[in-house]
Design an enzyme around this catalytic site. Sequence first.
Site, PDB file in Angstrom:
ATOM      1  N   CYS A   5      27.530  67.882  21.361  1.00 29.33           N
ATOM      2  CA  CYS A   5      28.265  68.452  20.236  1.00 29.33           C
ATOM      3  C   CYS A   5      28.731  67.357  19.275  1.00 29.33           C
ATOM      4  O   CYS A   5      29.446  66.433  19.660  1.00 29.33           O
ATOM      5  CB  CYS A   5      29.466  69.240  20.759  1.00 29.33           C
ATOM      6  N   ASP A  31      34.235  66.611   4.973  1.00 26.62           N
ATOM      7  CA  ASP A  31      32.907  67.177   5.220  1.00 26.62           C
ATOM      8  C   ASP A  31      31.853  66.234   4.643  1.00 26.62           C
ATOM      9  O   ASP A  31      32.001  65.716   3.531  1.00 26.62           O
ATOM     10  CB  ASP A  31      32.795  68.567   4.577  1.00 26.62           C
ATOM     11  N   ASN A  86      33.528  79.900   9.459  1.00 26.44           N
ATOM     12  CA  ASN A  86      32.259  80.565   9.740  1.00 26.44           C
ATOM     13  C   ASN A  86      32.165  80.793  11.239  1.00 26.44           C
ATOM     14  O   ASN A  86      32.417  79.876  12.032  1.00 26.44           O
ATOM     15  CB  ASN A  86      31.087  79.703   9.265  1.00 26.44           C
ATOM     16  N   GLY A  92      27.130  82.253   9.388  1.00 22.98           N
ATOM     17  CA  GLY A  92      26.885  81.009   8.663  1.00 22.98           C
ATOM     18  C   GLY A  92      27.335  79.760   9.396  1.00 22.98           C
ATOM     19  O   GLY A  92      27.327  78.665   8.834  1.00 22.98           O
ATOM     20  N   HIS A  97      31.281  74.211  17.178  1.00 24.74           N
ATOM     21  CA  HIS A  97      32.571  73.693  17.668  1.00 24.74           C
ATOM     22  C   HIS A  97      33.561  74.158  16.604  1.00 24.74           C
ATOM     23  O   HIS A  97      33.425  73.799  15.420  1.00 24.74           O
ATOM     24  CB  HIS A  97      32.506  72.163  17.806  1.00 24.74           C
ATOM     25  N   HIS A  99      35.976  75.061  13.799  1.00 20.27           N
ATOM     26  CA  HIS A  99      36.532  74.243  12.721  1.00 20.27           C
ATOM     27  C   HIS A  99      36.918  75.146  11.558  1.00 20.27           C
ATOM     28  O   HIS A  99      36.310  76.196  11.335  1.00 20.27           O
ATOM     29  CB  HIS A  99      35.537  73.178  12.250  1.00 20.27           C
ATOM     30  N   HIS A 101      37.294  75.044   7.463  1.00 22.20           N
ATOM     31  CA  HIS A 101      37.033  74.335   6.208  1.00 22.20           C
ATOM     32  C   HIS A 101      38.262  74.484   5.308  1.00 22.20           C
ATOM     33  O   HIS A 101      38.816  75.595   5.181  1.00 22.20           O
ATOM     34  CB  HIS A 101      35.858  74.967   5.456  1.00 22.20           C
TER      35      HIS A 101
HETATM   36  P1  5GP Z   1      29.735  75.456   9.437  1.00 25.01           P
HETATM   37  O1  5GP Z   1      28.589  76.015   8.667  1.00 25.01           O
HETATM   38  O2  5GP Z   1      29.392  75.265  10.901  1.00 25.01           O
HETATM   39  O3  5GP Z   1      31.015  76.195   9.213  1.00 25.01           O
HETATM   40  O4  5GP Z   1      30.007  74.045   8.788  1.00 25.01           O
HETATM   41  C1  5GP Z   1      29.687  72.820   9.396  1.00 25.01           C
HETATM   42  C2  5GP Z   1      30.054  71.757   8.400  1.00 25.01           C
HETATM   43  O5  5GP Z   1      30.022  70.517   9.068  1.00 25.01           O
HETATM   44  C3  5GP Z   1      29.106  71.662   7.203  1.00 25.01           C
HETATM   45  O6  5GP Z   1      29.844  71.867   6.000  1.00 25.01           O
HETATM   46  C4  5GP Z   1      28.534  70.260   7.300  1.00 25.01           C
HETATM   47  O7  5GP Z   1      28.382  69.639   6.052  1.00 25.01           O
HETATM   48  C5  5GP Z   1      29.545  69.540   8.182  1.00 25.01           C
HETATM   49  N1  5GP Z   1      28.963  68.487   9.012  1.00 25.01           N
HETATM   50  C6  5GP Z   1      27.866  68.593   9.796  1.00 25.01           C
HETATM   51  N2  5GP Z   1      27.644  67.434  10.435  1.00 25.01           N
HETATM   52  C7  5GP Z   1      28.638  66.590  10.059  1.00 25.01           C
HETATM   53  C8  5GP Z   1      28.932  65.227  10.379  1.00 25.01           C
HETATM   54  O8  5GP Z   1      28.254  64.562  11.158  1.00 25.01           O
HETATM   55  N3  5GP Z   1      30.029  64.674   9.782  1.00 25.01           N
HETATM   56  C9  5GP Z   1      30.814  65.391   8.921  1.00 25.01           C
HETATM   57  N4  5GP Z   1      31.858  64.738   8.404  1.00 25.01           N
HETATM   58  N5  5GP Z   1      30.549  66.664   8.596  1.00 25.01           N
HETATM   59  C10 5GP Z   1      29.474  67.257   9.152  1.00 25.01           C
HETATM   60 ZN    ZN Z   2      32.407  70.142  20.650  1.00 23.01          ZN
END
Ligand code: 5GP
Ligand code: ZN
Length: 112
Positions: A5, A31, A86, A92, A97, A99, A101
């Site tokens: 992860c 991000d 999301n 989406g 894991h 989180h 935004h």
């Molecule tokens: P999700 O679509 O899962 O809600 O958003 C995942 C977010 O994590 C995306 O906006 C993506 O740009 C961000 N993200 C993915 N990998 C990394 C990473 O290695 N470092 C950082 N800082 N953000 C990441």
């Molecule tokens: Zn995790």
Amino acid sequence: MSADCIFCKIANGSIPSNKIYEDDELIAFNDINPSAKVHFLIVPKMHIESLAGCESQHQTLLGKVLLLAPKLAQEQGLAGFKTLINTGKDGGQEVFHLHVHVMGGGASRPKS
Ligand code: 5GP
Ligand code: ZN
């Protein structure tokens, strides 16, 4: 910790991030692909796959995540902000894991 992860690896420091906050339970970092001038993620260090994986034992942790959002948004200079969670592939979610935004400061495009 889940071995593959990416957010667990960021939380334990084995992958670098542009960190803006850390305590025993939470980490927040910018991000990597921002949708707004300010776009950071608030992440519990504990590996929980998604909001759908939360149970009553996570109630306090979820409260801490949400209460941190306005505090960090203000520190980042935002007068207002959007929050987004999301949940699931169909929701989406790309990183499984939990989180939140936090986005603001203009040029925000809603994430699908
Ligand atoms: P999700 O679509 O899962 O809600 O958003 C995942 C977010 O994590 C995306 O906006 C993506 O740009 C961000 N993200 C993915 N990998 C990394 C990473 O290695 N470092 C950082 N800082 N953000 C990441
Ligand atoms: Zn995790």
